[in-house]
Design an enzyme around this catalytic site. Structure first.
Site, PDB file in Angstrom:
ATOM      1  N   GLU A   1       9.250  66.410  69.377  1.00 33.84           N
ATOM      2  CA  GLU A   1       9.561  65.477  70.456  1.00 33.84           C
ATOM      3  C   GLU A   1       9.675  66.150  71.822  1.00 33.84           C
ATOM      4  OE1 GLU A   1      12.134  62.094  68.164  1.00 33.84           O
ATOM      5  OE2 GLU A   1      13.232  63.917  68.650  1.00 33.84           O
TER       6      GLU A   1
ATOM      7  N   ASP B   1      20.477  71.639  71.079  1.00 32.93           N
ATOM      8  CA  ASP B   1      19.814  70.393  71.469  1.00 32.93           C
ATOM      9  C   ASP B   1      20.179  70.081  72.915  1.00 32.93           C
ATOM     10  OD1 ASP B   1      18.516  67.735  71.327  1.00 32.93           O
ATOM     11  OD2 ASP B   1      18.538  68.115  69.181  1.00 32.93           O
TER      12      ASP B   1
ATOM     13  N   HIS C   1      14.136  69.245  73.648  1.00 34.10           N
ATOM     14  CA  HIS C   1      15.533  69.236  73.171  1.00 34.10           C
ATOM     15  C   HIS C   1      16.321  70.422  73.717  1.00 34.10           C
ATOM     16  CE1 HIS C   1      15.352  65.794  70.416  1.00 34.10           C
ATOM     17  NE2 HIS C   1      14.126  66.186  70.096  1.00 34.10           N
TER      18      HIS C   1
HETATM   19  C1  ACM Z   1      13.461  64.954  64.449  1.00 32.91           C
HETATM   20  O1  ACM Z   1      14.025  64.029  63.837  1.00 32.91           O
HETATM   21  N1  ACM Z   1      13.239  64.871  65.745  1.00 32.91           N
HETATM   22  C2  ACM Z   1      13.045  66.142  63.765  1.00 32.91           C
END
Ligand code: ACM
Length: 545
Positions: free
Chosen positions: A319, A175, A246
């Site tokens: 995201e 991440d 991420h």
């Molecule tokens: C997530 O909670 N962004 C998968």
């Protein structure tokens, strides 16, 4: 029999049970070796029950065997004085789940690592348990990227999962805030990306910092050990390498992976706060080749045949902020060259590349529900986290789905209202809320519903700085989740929560013996609170989407 998760059927005749002791023997048919090893190691240590090898007809012995009239994960456990204890499984996994039930029948001390007294009188209640799981995929996500969980902690969680008949560990390995897996050809992923110099303490709006370095990673041998330990327990480990968002930690180590025509990526460091970083991967050949190199090593470390779902590789896809791509001439050129409409289509192309790459190697891609946007290759599976909608769309389009909607099974969300909850974030999701979670979305046809492989609880760790905090958020709710995933429960409103709570009384004693730092029903113990550390509670009921 106060079993969790509840079995399909139980017969409990009155009368004496089967006495077990140091002389009890174990006979294990071919194919049942994993359960055999596990029973000897676990019950041997906890209860002074060595279970030495013996003949199949030993008086009051334990017998393990396969029975192909049962489904692969189904088992039948019978206990009759004189005859002994027999566990028949449809396959090796079924026998193993039956062994977990036997442990629960032996009382809470069966969950310790050494006997409390030299020779306790043990007895398995006479009767029969018929059991089989409702769902094939019964998962837990551990976010080891935001806060690292050392290897010992992961092995412990595999034991906790086995005790709850959960069978998929989804490891969120990368991440913005850290990269946790050794990749030999890219040493800076561990030298640079595996640690940060300080960490935001609390929600991102908190003024507090923990000023000590945080980090850690699994060596390749650690990963091999985790995968093998899991496989011994019939658990699949699904690795997640999150792309193209991420990814700030990876970019901090290898600046050429970022959008160098928009930001000075050489100046980036591993992120020390929470949220969604705008520093995403550049959609270049350099990035694709780099990650192919990462995935080559990942495929080696996570062999497809280790356990039932080991063929899956999770590529994230959630995201991904698009501002840098909007500004980047390189990204714009790529969009034009590929004849794409926009940045969303570019993300779809990026994921599609790895879908084809994995499929060509006999693997299956799974990603968060954002990967549906822009179309998805038929073999890919979807983890539906933004509510039910992604799961519905995916199942209707013929994709397999794992249901993990955030409003039910994001266990980082607080489990009670009030100021006592440590660093409270998200909606209030009580033990009962989780117990009443229904994984199969309403409105699917039978055919579509068959695409629901199962369900998964996700434990994100921005505000969980160590394994005691992970325990607190995960338990007791993971026990309710395990019952949702395993047991044939009725519709949510008809579920007998009072009966579950009654069985939880026995289960808390098991969790105590296991050393799980769960949230007590009356609220956190003093040392489980985090007074003064701001969270971000969301008021009101979660949206029903
Ligand atoms: C997530 O909670 N962004 C998968």
């Amino acid at each position: 029999m106060e079993l969790i998760p509840a079995p399909r059927a139980v017969e409990e005749p009155a009368g004496p049970g089967v006495p077990l002791g140091p002389d009890t023997t174990l006979w294990a048919a071919p194919g049942t070796e994993r359960a055999e090893r596990w029973l000897r190691a676990t019950l041997g240590a906890a209860l002074n029950l060595p279970l030495r090898p013996g003949p199949p007809d030993a008086r009051d012995g334990v017998r393990l065997l396969l029975d192909d009239t049962l489904a692969p994960e189904a088992y039948r456990l019978t206990a009759a004085p004189g005859t002994g204890v027999e566990i028949r499984g449809g396959g090796p996994a079924g026998v193993f789940w039956g062994a977990q039930t036997l442990r629960q029948l032996l009382g809470p001390d069966a969950f310790r690592r050494a006997p409390l007294r030299p020779a306790a009188a043990l007895s398995v209640p006479a009767g029969a348990v018929e059991d089989a799981p409702r769902f094939r995929w019964r998962g837990l996500l551990l976010d080891v990227a935001r806060h690292f969980m050392p290897k010992e902690g992961v092995l412990r969680y595999l034991d906790l999962m086995a005790a709850h008949k959960l069978n998929v560990l989804h490891l969120h390995l990368t991440d913005d805030q850290g990269w946790r897996i050794e990749i030999r050809r890219y040493p800076k992923l561990t030298e640079i990306a595996s640690w940060r110099s300080r960490t935001k303490f609390g929600h991102r709006a908190s003024p507090l910092w923990d000023e000590k370095p945080h980090g850690g990673y699994y060596t390749q041998d650690d990963i091999r050990e985790i995968v093998a330990y899991a496989a011994e327990r019939h658990i699949s480990v699904v690795p997640e390498i999150d792309v193209p968002g991420h990814s700030q930690a990876a970019i901090a180590a290898y600046p050429e992976l970022g959008n160098t025509d928009v930001v000075d990526t050489a100046a980036l460091s591993v992120w020390d706060t929470w949220g969604i970083s705008s520093n995403v991967l550049a959609p270049t050949d350099t990035t694709l080749r780099f990650y192919e190199g990462v995935f080559e090593e990942v495929l080696e470390l996570f062999p497809a045949d280790a356990a039932e779902f080991s063929g899956f590789v999770h590529v994230g896809g959630d995201e991904c902020r698009k501002e840098q791509w909007t500004e980047s001439v390189t990204a714009k050129t790529r969009i034009a060259d590929l004849g794409l409409t926009d940045e969303d289509a570019l993300q779809s192309w990026f994921i599609g590349h790895f879908d084809a790459w994995l499929a060509a190697r006999g693997r299956r891609l799974i990603g968060w529900d954002e990967i549906l946007e822009g179309g998805l290759a038929p073999g890919a599976a979807v983890a539906s986290w933004r509510g039910y909608a992604g799961g519905i769309a995916a199942a209707r389009a013929g994709h397999d789905v794992v249901m993990c909607p955030e409003q039910y099974v994001y266990l980082d969300h607080r489990q009670a209202p009030g100021d006592d909850e440590p660093v409270p974030i998200g909606f209030v999701r009580t033990l009962e809320d989780v117990y009443r979670f229904e994984p199969v979305p309403a409105g699917l046809t039978e055919e579509e519903a068959r695409h629901v492989l199962g369900t998964q609880a996700n434990v994100w760790t921005e505000v969980l700085e160590d394994s005691a905090r992970v325990d607190y958020q995960a338990f007791p709710r993971l026990a309710a989740f395990a019952e949702v995933a395993w047991s044939p429960l009725p519709a949510p409103a008809d579920r007998d929560y009072a009966d579950f709570e009654r069985r939880m009384t026995a289960h808390y004693r098991r969790l105590d013996a296991l050393g799980v730092a769960y949230r007590p029903p009356a609220g956190p113990r003093p040392w489980q609170r985090r007074p003064g550390v701001p969270g971000r509670p969301i008021e009101g009921p979660p949206p029903n989407r």
